[in-house]
Scaffold this motif. Sequence first.
Motif, PDB file in Angstrom:
ATOM      1  N   SER A 188      75.005  41.365  29.145  1.00  0.00           N
ATOM      2  CA  SER A 188      75.396  41.477  30.545  1.00  0.00           C
ATOM      3  C   SER A 188      76.526  42.483  30.765  1.00  0.00           C
ATOM      4  N   ALA A 189      77.409  42.661  29.781  1.00  0.00           N
ATOM      5  CA  ALA A 189      78.502  43.622  29.944  1.00  0.00           C
ATOM      6  C   ALA A 189      77.966  45.034  30.142  1.00  0.00           C
ATOM      7  N   GLU A 190      76.905  45.404  29.391  1.00  0.00           N
ATOM      8  CA  GLU A 190      76.315  46.723  29.540  1.00  0.00           C
ATOM      9  C   GLU A 190      75.612  46.861  30.884  1.00  0.00           C
ATOM     10  N   VAL A 191      74.978  45.770  31.354  1.00  0.00           N
ATOM     11  CA  VAL A 191      74.299  45.811  32.646  1.00  0.00           C
ATOM     12  C   VAL A 191      75.322  46.005  33.765  1.00  0.00           C
ATOM     13  N   VAL A 192      76.456  45.309  33.672  1.00  0.00           N
ATOM     14  CA  VAL A 192      77.517  45.481  34.661  1.00  0.00           C
ATOM     15  C   VAL A 192      78.003  46.921  34.656  1.00  0.00           C
ATOM     16  N   ARG A 193      78.178  47.497  33.463  1.00  0.00           N
ATOM     17  CA  ARG A 193      78.628  48.884  33.363  1.00  0.00           C
ATOM     18  C   ARG A 193      77.646  49.837  34.046  1.00  0.00           C
ATOM     19  N   ARG A 194      76.367  49.619  33.844  1.00  0.00           N
ATOM     20  CA  ARG A 194      75.359  50.482  34.451  1.00  0.00           C
ATOM     21  C   ARG A 194      75.321  50.324  35.966  1.00  0.00           C
ATOM     22  N   LEU A 195      75.523  49.093  36.450  1.00  0.00           N
ATOM     23  CA  LEU A 195      75.552  48.884  37.894  1.00  0.00           C
ATOM     24  C   LEU A 195      76.736  49.606  38.521  1.00  0.00           C
ATOM     25  N   LEU A 196      77.881  49.594  37.851  1.00  0.00           N
ATOM     26  CA  LEU A 196      79.040  50.306  38.366  1.00  0.00           C
ATOM     27  C   LEU A 196      78.812  51.814  38.345  1.00  0.00           C
ATOM     28  N   GLN A 197      78.155  52.282  37.294  1.00  0.00           N
ATOM     29  CA  GLN A 197      77.795  53.695  37.257  1.00  0.00           C
ATOM     30  C   GLN A 197      76.868  54.059  38.407  1.00  0.00           C
ATOM     31  N   TYR A 198      75.886  53.209  38.632  1.00  0.00           N
ATOM     32  CA  TYR A 198      74.923  53.470  39.698  1.00  0.00           C
ATOM     33  C   TYR A 198      75.615  53.498  41.059  1.00  0.00           C
ATOM     34  N   SER A 199      76.604  52.640  41.244  1.00  0.00           N
ATOM     35  CA  SER A 199      77.297  52.595  42.534  1.00  0.00           C
ATOM     36  C   SER A 199      78.003  53.904  42.848  1.00  0.00           C
ATOM     37  N   ALA A 238      74.324  42.337  43.543  1.00  0.00           N
ATOM     38  CA  ALA A 238      73.542  42.333  42.308  1.00  0.00           C
ATOM     39  C   ALA A 238      74.180  41.335  41.358  1.00  0.00           C
ATOM     40  N   THR A 239      73.543  40.188  41.165  1.00  0.00           N
ATOM     41  CA  THR A 239      74.063  39.129  40.305  1.00  0.00           C
ATOM     42  C   THR A 239      73.460  39.265  38.916  1.00  0.00           C
ATOM     43  N   VAL A 240      74.318  39.304  37.908  1.00  0.00           N
ATOM     44  CA  VAL A 240      73.898  39.524  36.520  1.00  0.00           C
ATOM     45  C   VAL A 240      73.915  38.188  35.791  1.00  0.00           C
ATOM     46  N   ILE A 241      72.755  37.770  35.275  1.00  0.00           N
ATOM     47  CA  ILE A 241      72.614  36.468  34.623  1.00  0.00           C
ATOM     48  C   ILE A 241      71.946  36.671  33.275  1.00  0.00           C
ATOM     49  N   SER A 242      72.543  36.094  32.242  1.00  0.00           N
ATOM     50  CA  SER A 242      71.985  36.260  30.897  1.00  0.00           C
ATOM     51  C   SER A 242      71.512  34.956  30.287  1.00  0.00           C
ATOM     52  N   GLN A 243      71.869  33.797  30.858  1.00  0.00           N
ATOM     53  CA  GLN A 243      71.478  32.517  30.282  1.00  0.00           C
ATOM     54  C   GLN A 243      70.084  32.135  30.754  1.00  0.00           C
ATOM     55  N   THR A 244      69.169  31.949  29.847  1.00  0.00           N
ATOM     56  CA  THR A 244      67.786  31.625  30.212  1.00  0.00           C
ATOM     57  C   THR A 244      67.668  30.248  30.818  1.00  0.00           C
ATOM     58  N   ILE A 246      68.637  52.199  48.131  1.00  0.00           N
ATOM     59  CA  ILE A 246      69.568  51.812  47.070  1.00  0.00           C
ATOM     60  C   ILE A 246      69.014  50.631  46.275  1.00  0.00           C
ATOM     61  N   ALA A 247      68.477  49.630  46.980  1.00  0.00           N
ATOM     62  CA  ALA A 247      67.931  48.464  46.299  1.00  0.00           C
ATOM     63  C   ALA A 247      66.701  48.822  45.476  1.00  0.00           C
ATOM     64  N   ASP A 248      65.841  49.687  45.998  1.00  0.00           N
ATOM     65  CA  ASP A 248      64.609  50.033  45.295  1.00  0.00           C
ATOM     66  C   ASP A 248      64.876  50.881  44.051  1.00  0.00           C
ATOM     67  N   ARG A 249      65.871  51.751  44.103  1.00  0.00           N
ATOM     68  CA  ARG A 249      66.155  52.630  42.978  1.00  0.00           C
ATOM     69  C   ARG A 249      66.991  51.955  41.892  1.00  0.00           C
ATOM     70  N   MET A 250      67.516  50.767  42.172  1.00  0.00           N
ATOM     71  CA  MET A 250      68.432  50.125  41.240  1.00  0.00           C
ATOM     72  C   MET A 250      67.763  49.774  39.915  1.00  0.00           C
ATOM     73  N   GLU A 251      66.542  49.262  39.940  1.00  0.00           N
ATOM     74  CA  GLU A 251      65.890  48.850  38.698  1.00  0.00           C
ATOM     75  C   GLU A 251      65.686  50.033  37.760  1.00  0.00           C
ATOM     76  N   GLY A 252      65.160  51.151  38.290  1.00  0.00           N
ATOM     77  CA  GLY A 252      64.937  52.306  37.441  1.00  0.00           C
ATOM     78  C   GLY A 252      66.218  52.841  36.831  1.00  0.00           C
ATOM     79  N   GLU A 253      67.324  52.763  37.597  1.00  0.00           N
ATOM     80  CA  GLU A 253      68.611  53.252  37.085  1.00  0.00           C
ATOM     81  C   GLU A 253      69.175  52.336  36.001  1.00  0.00           C
ATOM     82  N   VAL A 254      69.201  51.027  36.281  1.00  0.00           N
ATOM     83  CA  VAL A 254      69.846  50.100  35.351  1.00  0.00           C
ATOM     84  C   VAL A 254      69.022  49.934  34.077  1.00  0.00           C
TER      85      VAL A 254
END
Length: 534
Positions: A380-391, A448-454, A495-503
């Motif tokens: 999740s730390a890397e996903v958060v980093r990518r979301l901040l980059q995308y922003s 964008a909520t980041v969740i890693s626990q299954t 912004i919402a549609d492009r988020m998946e491809g970026e992250v």
Amino acid sequence: MHKYNIYRHIPSRDGTDPSSNDDEFASIDFDALSRSFPSTFGVEYRALQARRRAHDDRRDASDVSSDPVVAASAPRGTSSFSTHVTPGFLRALTSALLRRDFGLEHFHVPPQRLCPPVPGRLNYVCWIRELLEEKRCVTDSDVVRREKRRRREVSAEAVHGIDIGTGASAIFAILGVRQGGGRPASSLPPWYFLATEVDALSLEAARKNVSANGMEGRIAVVAVRRDVGPVAAALAATSRSTFDFSMCNPPFYATEEEAQRPRRGDGRDRTEMCAMEAVHAPGGEVAFVSAMVDDSLVHRKAVGWYTSMLGKKKSLTAVVQKLRQCGFTGRAGNVRTTTFEQGRSVRWGVAWTFYEGPARTLDCRLATRRFVVPGENNGSAEVVRRLLQYSAICVRSQDPMRVHPLRSTDTEGHDIITLVGVGARAVELPGALESTMDREVRWCTIDATVISQTEDYDGDTMDVSMTDMLATEGVEVRVECYLHVEAGRMAALGIADRMEGEVCRTNRRWRRVLAKKGDTIISAYNTTIGVFPT
């Protein structure tokens, strides 16, 4: 009846849904309650039944009598249950319900003071809980506070409220502490109250009710001055500087004459249900709540939600008009109204806030997205980093708005990256983010909520491919997009549609841009904000 009200889910005495029944006491089984409390409530209940039978007997006798005097003096119409309710019955009923449903062993209200019905008052407490649970746009101070809590630097937050004019019963504070807004208190943060009162007899009775039930640590009942505003008086009586909400059932009669005027429905005196109490104020409830509005303009964010119950619909109209004159607008989500319906008894609620810009409500939700970042990344730390980059690079040159990122955590510790979209011209204002919030030019909010626990996922709501990806310890991102200004619709969806491809790094163009500039942008962002290093 509010959806969180515990009495909503209890079948009425005739088997119908109590929320749609005209009888405000429909959800209460009086026979069972009288068997549980035969020496207190049982006595009052049997007396009420006797009054009701006598009423029906007089009405039936008039139907067959030829004497015009008897016919003219006999009661007319159906014998409504509420028609025969007396202050003594209401006190016994309230005491029995609080003991059975909320575990209060001791509850007493002097005969000269108001004893409110529990189900109707619980509706107001449940609405407060709904306001507090509503997701709203985070501010810089919220981000810092939640980040500290995530790092265990501060303890889990409690809810602090003000009960203005708590009355002899202190009913709102007691219900809030014991029930936490409609659910068992163990499943919610603890609620604490500052309960204020100006009447000496009500103050003494409220303190006795609080202490007799061991709530001194959760409810502070204090005397306040009459010659200052209701909110100002409460804040002056405590050392605490901020509260999550304030609530109030204001004096609802403007004059002595109005209080003595018979009810239009059944002809009873208006004060017969509660005995004569100091319920009069110059201007009535409109003037009282208007004074609260004036106080709020001074103290502003000292209280998260300023709220009040109102007894007349025309009073609600007048208060909302007052709020609009002071610059509030429902479109921004900073004013909320509701109706408390309990059988034929109807009350209204109004709330206003200075916090956090537009509300995230179902009415303004534009779209939702959900995707999974494969598990071979750094969690999740890397996903958060990518979301901040995308922003930092998500807005295209032709988009009419700019984006400001904020980071926070929810109650379960999941990271939330919030992208706040504002009009492009507003970005050049000094203190861009705060200025745009105050000027209500926020166009959209994307969480964008980041969740890693299954174990946090419900398998019934997920497709097979997503379940397989989570099985490999992938990180899920849940995206919620809220629109506040129509001009930002297309940009927000983009912004919402492009988020998946970026992250997920599956979009070739974005991957090429990030390979050149991403590290520099995220490093500059962390250095500037200073509180979000990953």
